[in-house]
Enzyme design. Structure first.
Site, PDB file in Angstrom:
ATOM      1  N   ASN A 112       0.813  -1.230   0.000  1.00 54.66           N
ATOM      2  CA  ASN A 112       0.000   0.000   0.000  1.00 54.66           C
ATOM      3  C   ASN A 112       0.843   1.275   0.000  1.00 54.66           C
ATOM      4  O   ASN A 112       0.453   2.285  -0.571  1.00 54.66           O
ATOM      5  CB  ASN A 112      -0.989  -0.006   1.161  1.00 54.66           C
ATOM      6  CG  ASN A 112      -0.327  -0.223   2.506  1.00 54.66           C
ATOM      7  OD1 ASN A 112       0.599  -1.020   2.650  1.00 54.66           O
ATOM      8  ND2 ASN A 112      -0.810   0.481   3.514  1.00 54.66           N
ATOM      9  N   GLY A 185       2.257  -6.089   7.015  1.00 53.98           N
ATOM     10  CA  GLY A 185       1.176  -6.675   6.231  1.00 53.98           C
ATOM     11  C   GLY A 185      -0.001  -7.048   7.097  1.00 53.98           C
ATOM     12  O   GLY A 185      -0.222  -6.461   8.160  1.00 53.98           O
ATOM     13  N   SER A 186      -0.757  -8.026   6.657  1.00 53.39           N
ATOM     14  CA  SER A 186      -1.987  -8.409   7.337  1.00 53.39           C
ATOM     15  C   SER A 186      -1.693  -9.257   8.567  1.00 53.39           C
ATOM     16  O   SER A 186      -0.634  -9.885   8.688  1.00 53.39           O
ATOM     17  CB  SER A 186      -2.894  -9.195   6.390  1.00 53.39           C
ATOM     18  OG  SER A 186      -2.320 -10.469   6.114  1.00 53.39           O
ATOM     19  N   GLU A 207       4.400  -5.423  11.866  1.00 55.63           N
ATOM     20  CA  GLU A 207       3.591  -4.216  11.685  1.00 55.63           C
ATOM     21  C   GLU A 207       2.336  -4.631  10.933  1.00 55.63           C
ATOM     22  O   GLU A 207       2.364  -4.830   9.719  1.00 55.63           O
ATOM     23  CB  GLU A 207       4.378  -3.149  10.920  1.00 55.63           C
ATOM     24  CG  GLU A 207       5.625  -2.664  11.626  1.00 55.63           C
ATOM     25  CD  GLU A 207       5.333  -1.935  12.918  1.00 55.63           C
ATOM     26  OE1 GLU A 207       4.186  -1.458  13.089  1.00 55.63           O
ATOM     27  OE2 GLU A 207       6.231  -1.836  13.763  1.00 55.63           O
ATOM     28  N   CYS A 241      -2.842   1.520   6.597  1.00 51.56           N
ATOM     29  CA  CYS A 241      -3.053   0.673   7.784  1.00 51.56           C
ATOM     30  C   CYS A 241      -3.525   1.467   9.001  1.00 51.56           C
ATOM     31  O   CYS A 241      -4.189   0.920   9.872  1.00 51.56           O
ATOM     32  CB  CYS A 241      -1.771  -0.095   8.117  1.00 51.56           C
ATOM     33  SG  CYS A 241      -0.354   0.958   8.477  1.00 51.56           S
ATOM     34  N   GLU A 329     -10.787  -5.526   8.680  1.00 49.03           N
ATOM     35  CA  GLU A 329     -10.253  -4.216   8.331  1.00 49.03           C
ATOM     36  C   GLU A 329     -10.683  -3.879   6.904  1.00 49.03           C
ATOM     37  O   GLU A 329     -10.575  -4.709   5.999  1.00 49.03           O
ATOM     38  CB  GLU A 329      -8.728  -4.235   8.429  1.00 49.03           C
ATOM     39  CG  GLU A 329      -8.087  -2.888   8.159  1.00 49.03           C
ATOM     40  CD  GLU A 329      -6.567  -2.941   8.265  1.00 49.03           C
ATOM     41  OE1 GLU A 329      -5.945  -1.870   8.157  1.00 49.03           O
ATOM     42  OE2 GLU A 329      -6.009  -4.048   8.441  1.00 49.03           O
TER      43      GLU A 329
END
Length: 454
Positions: A112, A185-186, A207, A241, A329
Site C-alpha cells: 500500500n 502486512g496483514s 507491523e 493501515c 479491516e
C-alpha cells in the site's frame, strides 16, 4: 536463497557493518540513489495505481528521506556505549551497555505504501549495523521492479539485496534462519511469519493492521474533525493501515456531522486527475470492497468502476457492530458510521474487538479524552487529528496484540535491529570474600543488608 544468506552472514561476521562510518556511508548512498531515481519511482507507482508525485513524496519518499537524515545525524549517539549505575553489591565496578547489530535481517514490505514500507525498515536495519535482504511486495509489480533495480545496481549484495517474487519466494526465504525478521502486512500473514521465525527462535517485528476507531464526541470541533478525518480516511483511497476504519459519533451531532462530512468530500474533489486519489491495487481487492458496501446503508457514494479499479469515497450510515463491514479491516475508501449515546458502552464495544493499530479522539473534553486513551489499548494515535502521528520521527511506530508487536522509526528502529549487551566490568585489585565459602551468620546478615539497599 541459502547462498545469499550465507554470503551476507560472512560479510556481517567480517565486522564491516559494525563500523559507524560504514553505516553512515551506506545510508548516504541510499539517500543519493533514491534522489537520483525519484522520477523512475514516480512513474512506476503511477503505473501501478495512479498515485501522484505529490502523494508519493509526502506519504512515502519524504518520510524515508527524513528517516535517513535522522539516522546519519544520531547514529553515533544511538550506537554509543551507555553507562549504568552499579549497585552496592557489585562495587567496586563499572556497569555499561553495548549496542550490537543482530546480524542478517529479512525485511518484508507491503504494497500500500511500497517505497516507505520497504525502505524505512531497511534504514533501521542499516543504521543498527545489520545486513539486509529486502522482499518488497510483488502486488505493485512496476514498483517492485524499480526497488530491485535501485538497490541491486548500487549496493553489494553481500550487504543489501532485493529479492523479488511472490508467495513461493517468500515461503522459501522464511524457511531459512535470519537474525531478525521485519514484516509489514496483514494479521493473517503475520501469524505465518511469526510461526516460521519461531522455528529458528528469530526475533520479529510485526507491523500489522486492524479496525482503527475514531471517536467524535458531542463537543468536538466538528468542522475541523470532518476535514481531518476525510483527508486521512481517503488518502491513498483508504489503503492505509492507520486510516480511521470507522467513526463512533455521538447521536446528538448525527445530522450536523454527516452534512459536514459530505461537504468536505465534495470540496476535496477526490480524483486521480487531481492527484489526491488512487486506484484500488488490484481486481481482487475491488471485488472484496464492493461486497462490503450495503446499498441500503449508503449515505454518500457507493459507485465504482471495476475496470478502472476505482471506488468513489463512500459513507455508510447507521452501521452497527454486527454488520459484516465490522468483521474485518476495510482497507479501502468506505467509511462506516456507528452512533452512540453512552461513551462507556462505546468503549466497551471497541474493547471487545482485537486491539487496533490506531485510535483517534476528537473532543474538547479532557475527561472524555483521558477516558478513551486510558481504557482502550492500541498501537498509537492522535487527539483531534488522524494519521499524522506517523510523521513524528520522535515516536516509535507499532501495534499491540493483533495489530502487531515491536516498533520502529528513529531510535526505536535502531533498537528493533539491535541487541544490548549488559556488562559488569570489575577490577582485580580487591576481592571481598563475602560471597565465598565458608558461609557464616555475619556474611548472611551483610548480604541481606546489601540486598535491602539495592
Amino acid at each position: 536463497m541459502q547462498n545469499l544468506i550465507q554470503a551476507q552472514r560472512n560479510f556481517f561476521n567480517s565486522n564491516a557493518t559494525k563500523n559507524i562510518k560504514f553505516r553512515k556511508q551506506q545510508l548516504q548512498k541510499l539517500f543519493d540513489v533514491l534522489k537520483d531515481n525519484e522520477q523512475l519511482m514516480y512513474d512506476a507507482i503511477y503505473t501501478d495505481f495512479k498515485k501522484s508525485s505529490f502523494d508519493t513524496f509526502t506519504t512515502e519518499l519524504g518520510l524515508v528521506y527524513s528517516d535517513i537524515k535522522e539516522a546519519i545525524k544520531k547514529v553515533d549517539d544511538w550506537a554509543s556505549i551507555k553507562n549504568r549505575p552499579t549497585n552496592l553489591l557489585n562495587l567496586p565496578a563499572k556497569s555499561y551497555v553495548i549496542p550490537e547489530p543482530l546480524g542478517v535481517s529479512l525485511v518484508i514490505g507491503a504494497w500500500n505504501y511500497p517505497y516507505q514500507l520497504s525502505f524505512a525498515p531497511a534504514v533501521s536495519a542499516i543504521v543498527a549495523g545489520c545486513t539486509v535482504i529486502l522482499k518488497p511486495s510483488e502486488i505493485p509489480e512496476n514498483t517492485s521492479r524499480v526497488i530491485a533495480k535501485i538497490v541491486n545496481s548500487n549496493f553489494d549484495s553481500n550487504f543489501f539485496k532485493v529479492v523479488q517474487g511472490g508467495v513461493e519466494e517468500t515461503t522459501e526465504l522464511l524457511k531459512e534462519k535470519f537474525d531478525k525478521i521485519f514484516f509489514t502486512g496483514s494479521t493473517a500473514v503475520g501469524k505465518i511469519v511469526y510461526q516460521a521465525a519461531a522455528k529458528h527462535l528469530t526475533p520479529v517485528t510485526l507491523e500489522l493492521g486492524g479496525k482503527s476507531p475514531a471517536f467524535i464526541t458531542q463537543n468536538a470541533n466538528l468542522k475541523i474533525a470532518a476535514k481531518r478525518l476525510i483527508w486521512s480516511k481517503f488518502l491513498n483511497a483508504g489503503q492505509t493501515c492507520i486510516a480511521p476504519d470507522y467513526l463512533l459519533v455521538h447521536e446528538s451531532i448525527k445530522d450536523k456531522f454527516l452534512n459536514l462530512l459530505k461537504s468536505e468530500i465534495e470540496a476535496s474533489h477526490f480524483d486521480t486527475k487531481n492527484g489526491n486519489y488512487v486506484q484500488i491495487v488490484n481486481k481482487r481487492n475491488v471485488e472484496r470492497l464492493v461486497d462490503l458496501i450495503d446499498p441500503k446503508k449508503v449515505y454518500l457514494g457507493g459507485n465504482y468502476d471495476a475496470g478502472n479499479r476505482m471506488i468513489e469515497p463512500t459513507i455508510l450510515d447507521d452501521i452497527s457492530f454486527e454488520d459484516s463491514i465490522m468483521e474485518e479491516e476495510i482497507f479501502g475508501p468506505i467509511l462506516p458510521i456507528i452512533y452512540y449515546d453512552d461513551l462507556d458502552e462505546a468503549i466497551a464495544k471497541v474493547k471487545e474487538m482485537p486491539k487496533p493499530l490506531s485510535c483517534y479522539v476528537f473532543t474538547k473534553s479532557k475527561t472524555s479524552k483521558n477516558k478513551i486513551l486510558s481504557e482502550i489499548s492500541f498501537g498509537g494515535g492522535c487527539v483531534n487529528e488522524a494519521v499524522m502521528h506517523l510523521s513524528n520521527p520522535n515516536f516509535g511506530f507499532g501495534g499491540v496484540g493483533d495489530s502487531g508487536m515491536g516498533s520502529y522509526h528513529g531510535e526505536e528502529g535502531f533498537k528493533a535491529f539491535s541487541h544490548f549487551k549488559s556488562i559488569l566490568d570489575k577490577p582485580t585489585w580487591i576481592e571481598p570474600n563475602i560471597k565465598y565459602y565458608p558461609h557464616t551468620p555475619l556474611k548472611l546478615k551483610l548480604l541481606k543488608f546489601f540486598f535491602r539497599l539495592n
